[in-house]
Design an enzyme around this catalytic site. Structure first.
Site, mmCIF file in Angstrom:
data_model
loop_
_atom_site.group_PDB
_atom_site.id
_atom_site.type_symbol
_atom_site.label_atom_id
_atom_site.label_comp_id
_atom_site.label_asym_id
_atom_site.label_seq_id
_atom_site.Cartn_x
_atom_site.Cartn_y
_atom_site.Cartn_z
ATOM 1 N N GLY A 82 -9.779 21.176 27.839
ATOM 2 C CA GLY A 82 -9.662 19.633 28.655
ATOM 3 C C GLY A 82 -8.742 18.776 28.121
ATOM 4 O O GLY A 82 -7.515 19.396 27.160
ATOM 5 N N HIS A 126 -21.057 30.710 13.784
ATOM 6 C CA HIS A 126 -22.175 30.286 14.756
ATOM 7 C C HIS A 126 -23.648 30.459 13.353
ATOM 8 O O HIS A 126 -23.773 30.534 12.157
ATOM 9 C CB HIS A 126 -22.894 30.798 15.500
ATOM 10 C CG HIS A 126 -22.472 31.338 16.794
ATOM 11 N ND1 HIS A 126 -22.946 30.925 17.562
ATOM 12 C CD2 HIS A 126 -21.318 30.649 16.717
ATOM 13 C CE1 HIS A 126 -21.886 30.155 18.690
ATOM 14 N NE2 HIS A 126 -21.341 30.349 18.257
ATOM 15 N N LYS A 130 -6.473 29.284 31.605
ATOM 16 C CA LYS A 130 -5.932 28.555 32.473
ATOM 17 C C LYS A 130 -4.791 27.898 32.480
ATOM 18 O O LYS A 130 -4.712 27.386 30.519
ATOM 19 C CB LYS A 130 -7.143 27.499 32.310
ATOM 20 C CG LYS A 130 -8.413 27.797 32.822
ATOM 21 C CD LYS A 130 -9.099 26.516 32.827
ATOM 22 C CE LYS A 130 -10.407 26.848 33.888
ATOM 23 N NZ LYS A 130 -11.770 25.464 33.700
ATOM 24 N N SER A 154 -14.689 21.193 18.230
ATOM 25 C CA SER A 154 -15.291 20.271 17.891
ATOM 26 C C SER A 154 -16.989 20.642 18.441
ATOM 27 O O SER A 154 -17.893 19.991 18.125
ATOM 28 C CB SER A 154 -15.145 19.358 19.524
ATOM 29 O OG SER A 154 -15.580 19.951 20.522
ATOM 30 N N GLY A 155 -17.287 21.950 18.158
ATOM 31 C CA GLY A 155 -18.388 22.628 17.864
ATOM 32 C C GLY A 155 -19.406 22.306 19.175
ATOM 33 O O GLY A 155 -19.409 22.123 20.378
ATOM 34 N N GLU A 156 -20.170 22.868 19.111
ATOM 35 C CA GLU A 156 -21.484 23.123 20.024
ATOM 36 C C GLU A 156 -22.921 22.458 19.317
ATOM 37 O O GLU A 156 -23.317 22.606 18.079
ATOM 38 C CB GLU A 156 -22.100 24.618 20.832
ATOM 39 C CG GLU A 156 -21.144 25.028 21.474
ATOM 40 C CD GLU A 156 -19.921 26.299 19.865
ATOM 41 O OE1 GLU A 156 -20.549 26.244 18.811
ATOM 42 O OE2 GLU A 156 -19.175 26.713 20.387
ATOM 43 N N ASN A 198 -24.945 25.190 17.284
ATOM 44 C CA ASN A 198 -25.125 25.358 15.713
ATOM 45 C C ASN A 198 -24.671 23.790 14.535
ATOM 46 O O ASN A 198 -25.672 23.922 13.759
ATOM 47 C CB ASN A 198 -23.996 25.807 15.473
ATOM 48 C CG ASN A 198 -24.085 26.956 16.144
ATOM 49 O OD1 ASN A 198 -24.681 28.125 16.015
ATOM 50 N ND2 ASN A 198 -22.531 26.808 17.050
ATOM 51 N N THR A 248 -10.844 29.378 25.862
ATOM 52 C CA THR A 248 -11.896 31.193 26.011
ATOM 53 C C THR A 248 -11.074 31.053 27.692
ATOM 54 O O THR A 248 -12.290 31.961 28.045
ATOM 55 C CB THR A 248 -13.217 30.758 25.458
ATOM 56 O OG1 THR A 248 -13.543 29.684 26.263
ATOM 57 C CG2 THR A 248 -13.207 31.017 24.717
#
Length: 321
Positions: free
Chosen positions: A174, A38, A194, A105-107, A110, A191
């Site tokens: 997804g 991060h 599922k 693919s990130g946030e 950050n 995380t």
């Protein structure tokens, strides 16, 4: 039998503490470790964000057996893929083959810091796919030239390549990310417990490959203190990936979670010291088909008590699953 890991969460502790903690995790008997990557914490109350790759280099020297992994690095905006490949190869050499490269693919949280803007989700996945292909080509050795829709590589080569190729993991949330991971990754990262994510991974080539999950927990002998700490530092986790990947900073996360109550977070995060509650939360991952589960102890100052309890009580109970 599933393996159980320890998370160096860079958002909640400084670099020296993170290294001390993973040394203690190795001593406590954790099977592997993962490290977040991060530039910002999720909330101001977490209070940290050291450079993960420096921490990993120090951890590689301070430990001797515990595997290391990024969970996860975004190789598209803050870092160019050729730099990620070089860092990963170097860390594999320093750790003598104990490193795995987790990518995602990130946030916005950050990646916004470079001022390049934050692409739409479908573009981010296009960028991730192109980045993984570049990194893999560099891991193959020799010179790499690439001129794609998102990245250019001009005559790049890794001069220090490990004998053990760095395994690449891809985080999924997804259908499209599962397809990408199944085709290009050596392991899958998620995380959430599922089954459908793992099924999607398997449909596209993931059968037989490791699958790693992550679970936040908040150990404390005082359950009310644990719930309060989890609410203070981890309530952002209830936002869901589609929200969490888009928000730009700690103030946004604070505003977005202002109506989350302590009892809400206690429903999704095991809190206190009832080992059965922790085991039940982990069981959801093992029953979904995960082969490795990394635990995140919430609270930077509460790592050592957690690690002592884990060694004596939690890990033996988990290994009975």
């Amino acid at each position: 039998m599933a393996q159980f890991g320890y998370t160096m969460m860079t958002e909640q502790a400084g670099p020296r503490a993170l290294v001390d903690d993973v040394v203690a995790a190795e001593r406590a008997g954790f099977d592997f470790s993962v490290t977040s990557d991060h530039y910002f914490p999720w909330l101001d109350s977490q209070g940290h964000a050291p450079y993960a790759w420096s921490v990993l280099g120090a951890a590689a020297q301070a430990t001797s057996t515990i595997p290391l992994m990024t969970y996860v690095t975004c190789p598209t905006t803050r870092y160019h893929p050729v730099v990620v490949a070089q860092k990963a190869a170097t860390l594999q050499l320093l750790s003598e083959g104990r490193f795995r490269l987790g990518l995602g693919s990130g946030e916005n949280l950050n990646e916004h810091v470079t001022g390049a803007g934050w692409p739409a989700a479908d573009v981010r996945l296009e960028m991730l796919e192109e980045a993984v292909e570049i990194i893999g080509a560099l891991f193959d050795g020799g010179y790499v030239n690439h001129h794609g829709p998102h990245f250019d590589v001009d005559n790049a080569k890794l001069w220090d390549l490990p004998d053990t190729r760095v395994p690449i993991g891809i985080a999924v949330s997804g259908r499209r990310s599962c397809e990408l991971a199944g085709r290009l990754a050596d392991l899958v990262i998620a995380t959430e417990a599922k089954k459908e994510l793992l099924a999607g991974f398997d449909r596209h080539g993931g059968v037989g490959k490791p699958r790693i999950g992550q679970l936040p927990v908040c150990y404390d002998q005082d359950r009310d203190a644990a719930v309060g700490r989890a609410h203070d530092q981890f309530r952002w986790s209830l936002g869901g990936w589609k929200v969490n990947s888009e928000l730009p900073g700690t103030t946004a996360f604070s505003q977005a979670t202002r109506f989350v109550r302590p009892e809400d977070i206690a429903k999704s995060v095991p809190c206190g010291d009832d080992v059965a509650e922790f085991v039940d939360a982990v069981r959801a991952y093992t029953e979904a088909g995960f082969t490795e589960i990394a635990l995140v102890q919430i609270g930077g100052a509460q790592q050592q008590p957690f690690l002592r309890w884990a060694q004596k009580t939690l890990l033996p109970a988990l290994r009975e699953l």
